[in-house]
Design a protein around this motif. Structure first.
Motif, PDB file in Angstrom:
ATOM      1  N   MET A 182       0.840  -1.207   0.000  1.00  0.00           N
ATOM      2  CA  MET A 182       0.000   0.000   0.000  1.00  0.00           C
ATOM      3  C   MET A 182       0.876   1.258   0.000  1.00  0.00           C
ATOM      4  N   ILE A 183       1.884   1.256   0.868  1.00  0.00           N
ATOM      5  CA  ILE A 183       2.784   2.420   0.908  1.00  0.00           C
ATOM      6  C   ILE A 183       3.514   2.564  -0.430  1.00  0.00           C
ATOM      7  N   ASN A 184       4.002   1.446  -0.954  1.00  0.00           N
ATOM      8  CA  ASN A 184       4.731   1.473  -2.233  1.00  0.00           C
ATOM      9  C   ASN A 184       3.848   2.021  -3.353  1.00  0.00           C
ATOM     10  N   GLU A 185       2.569   1.647  -3.321  1.00  0.00           N
ATOM     11  CA  GLU A 185       1.627   2.116  -4.352  1.00  0.00           C
ATOM     12  C   GLU A 185       1.379   3.620  -4.206  1.00  0.00           C
ATOM     13  N   ALA A 186       1.376   4.088  -2.947  1.00  0.00           N
ATOM     14  CA  ALA A 186       1.221   5.535  -2.721  1.00  0.00           C
ATOM     15  C   ALA A 186       2.418   6.282  -3.319  1.00  0.00           C
ATOM     16  N   VAL A 187       3.615   5.682  -3.214  1.00  0.00           N
ATOM     17  CA  VAL A 187       4.805   6.334  -3.782  1.00  0.00           C
ATOM     18  C   VAL A 187       4.717   6.330  -5.316  1.00  0.00           C
ATOM     19  N   TYR A 188       4.210   5.233  -5.893  1.00  0.00           N
ATOM     20  CA  TYR A 188       3.977   5.216  -7.358  1.00  0.00           C
ATOM     21  C   TYR A 188       2.989   6.315  -7.764  1.00  0.00           C
ATOM     22  N   ALA A 189       1.929   6.460  -6.958  1.00  0.00           N
ATOM     23  CA  ALA A 189       0.914   7.483  -7.285  1.00  0.00           C
ATOM     24  C   ALA A 189       1.553   8.869  -7.271  1.00  0.00           C
ATOM     25  N   LEU A 190       2.446   9.086  -6.311  1.00  0.00           N
ATOM     26  CA  LEU A 190       3.143  10.378  -6.241  1.00  0.00           C
ATOM     27  C   LEU A 190       4.079  10.539  -7.442  1.00  0.00           C
ATOM     28  N   MET A 191       4.844   9.475  -7.727  1.00  0.00           N
ATOM     29  CA  MET A 191       5.813   9.531  -8.829  1.00  0.00           C
ATOM     30  C   MET A 191       5.111   9.814 -10.165  1.00  0.00           C
ATOM     31  N   GLU A 192       3.940   9.205 -10.328  1.00  0.00           N
ATOM     32  CA  GLU A 192       3.217   9.364 -11.599  1.00  0.00           C
ATOM     33  C   GLU A 192       2.378  10.647 -11.637  1.00  0.00           C
ATOM     34  N   GLY A 193       2.416  11.428 -10.566  1.00  0.00           N
ATOM     35  CA  GLY A 193       1.693  12.707 -10.556  1.00  0.00           C
ATOM     36  C   GLY A 193       0.191  12.560 -10.456  1.00  0.00           C
ATOM     37  N   VAL A 194      -0.276  11.449  -9.887  1.00  0.00           N
ATOM     38  CA  VAL A 194      -1.726  11.244  -9.745  1.00  0.00           C
ATOM     39  C   VAL A 194      -2.325  12.315  -8.829  1.00  0.00           C
ATOM     40  N   ALA A 195      -1.584  12.660  -7.773  1.00  0.00           N
ATOM     41  CA  ALA A 195      -2.024  13.722  -6.848  1.00  0.00           C
ATOM     42  C   ALA A 195      -0.803  14.190  -6.072  1.00  0.00           C
ATOM     43  N   SER A 196      -0.968  15.284  -5.318  1.00  0.00           N
ATOM     44  CA  SER A 196       0.146  15.775  -4.495  1.00  0.00           C
ATOM     45  C   SER A 196       0.330  14.849  -3.288  1.00  0.00           C
TER      46      SER A 196
END
Ligand code: CAA
Length: 282
Positions: free
Chosen positions: A196-210
């Motif tokens: 879950m944490i790793n996926e949050a970092v992917y979401a950040l890396m991909e610019g999904v949200a701040s």
């Protein structure tokens, strides 16, 4: 065997929390680390956290003083008292470092002493191989240890029932909630939490949200006490990466690949709260 004397190896965040809860519940605690300065820092932290509990009226001032009087510091693993009933290892998350500790303990602690590792993901079976596999178990506390109720109790391949029951009983005496887990990568807690944490970092890396909004989604949308990026900073990004690598290598499954942004931040030594900066600044 009822446990009364507990050696805790490592006085960092997890080690001092583990020493805190054992001493508070009446166990004699031997706190072991490689340097006097580290032990002093660990005991100061315990004292500060006990004071926090006094001011919240969770414990009395007398209980605080009694707890501190039950903790004895020891410099050097080779000086761990041989009559310990239980040794809980809480050194940094590295297999060789942990094996070296258990190897030393095996030659000096009485044969009945149970060995427990607080590893967050390294195989209990592999850690137990060179010492006393039947009397070896995982005792995985959560941070902050004085507050979190859960203890994962991990059975290695050879852990016997007596060892499991003794450790379960010790966890209940700490007023924790023990959960029986078998030895697979990440156990239960980190097999679910870290992706879950790793996926949050992917979401950040991909610019999904701040980063703030990613955390807000999980805090307000799922009632998590901390957002995943704040929690990663709290745990330590190096620890998060080490656990993802254990999952990735342990299952050989690409769904556990660590996010490149997580790797980059660890390389840049932006490890979270402990270095003053991770996803957020402290
Ligand atoms: N020692 C003693 N008491 C402590 C403490 C400590 N180290 N840290 C916090 N507390 C107490 C506070 O005094 C406070 O007490 P009251 O409820 O009586 O007021 C209570 O805990 C809550 O603390 P705060 O009010 O300071 O702050 P908060 O409400 O934001 O809670 C938190 C802080 C408990 C850390 C909360 O944010 C939380 O639960 N976060 C998630 C923690 C988590 O997920 N931990 C697991 C991490 S994963 C892990 O550990 C395993 C791994 O292998 C990686």
């Amino acid at each position: 065997m009822a446990i009364s004397k507990v050696s805790v190896i490592g006085s960092g965040t997890m080690g001092n929390g583990i020493a805190h809860v054992f001493a508070l519940k009446g166990f004699d605690v031997f706190l072991v680390d490689v340097e006097e300065g580290l032990l002093k820092k660990g005991i100061d932290t315990i004292s500060g956290n006990l004071e926090r509990q006094v001011s919240k009226q969770v414990i009395t001032k007398e209980e605080k003083d009694l707890t501190l009087s039950r903790i004895k510091p020891f410099v050097g693993v080779e000086n761990t008292p041989g009559d310990s009933d239980l040794a809980v290892e809480a050194v940094y998350e590295n297999k060789e470092a942990k094996l070296s500790v258990f190897n030393k303990l095996n030659s000096i602690l009485k044969p009945e002493c149970i060995f427990a590792s607080n590893t967050s993901s390294i195989s209990i079976t592999e850690l137990s191989a060179a010492s006393r596999p039947e009397k070896f178990i995982g005792m995985h506390f959560m941070n902050p240890v004085p507050v979190m109720k859960l203890v994962e109790i991990i059975r290695g391949y050879s852990t016997n029932s007596e060892t499991f029951e003794t450790i379960r009983d010790a966890a209940l005496r700490l007023e924790k909630v023990p959960v029986e887990v078998f030895d697979y990568p990440g156990f239960v807690s980190n097999r679910i939490l870290m992706p879950m944490i790793n996926e949050a970092v992917y979401a950040l890396m991909e610019g999904v949200a701040s980063k703030e909004d990613i955390d807000t989604v999980m805090k307000l949308g799922m009632n998590h006490p901390m957002g995943p990026l704040t929690l990663a900073d709290f745990i330590g990004l190096d620890v998060c990466l080490a656990i993802m690598e254990v999952l990735y290598n342990g299952f050989n499954d690409s769904k556990y690949r660590p996010c490149p942004l997580l790797k980059k931040m660890v390389a840049a030594k932006k490890l979270g709260r402990k270095t003053g900066e991770g996803f957020f600044k402290y």
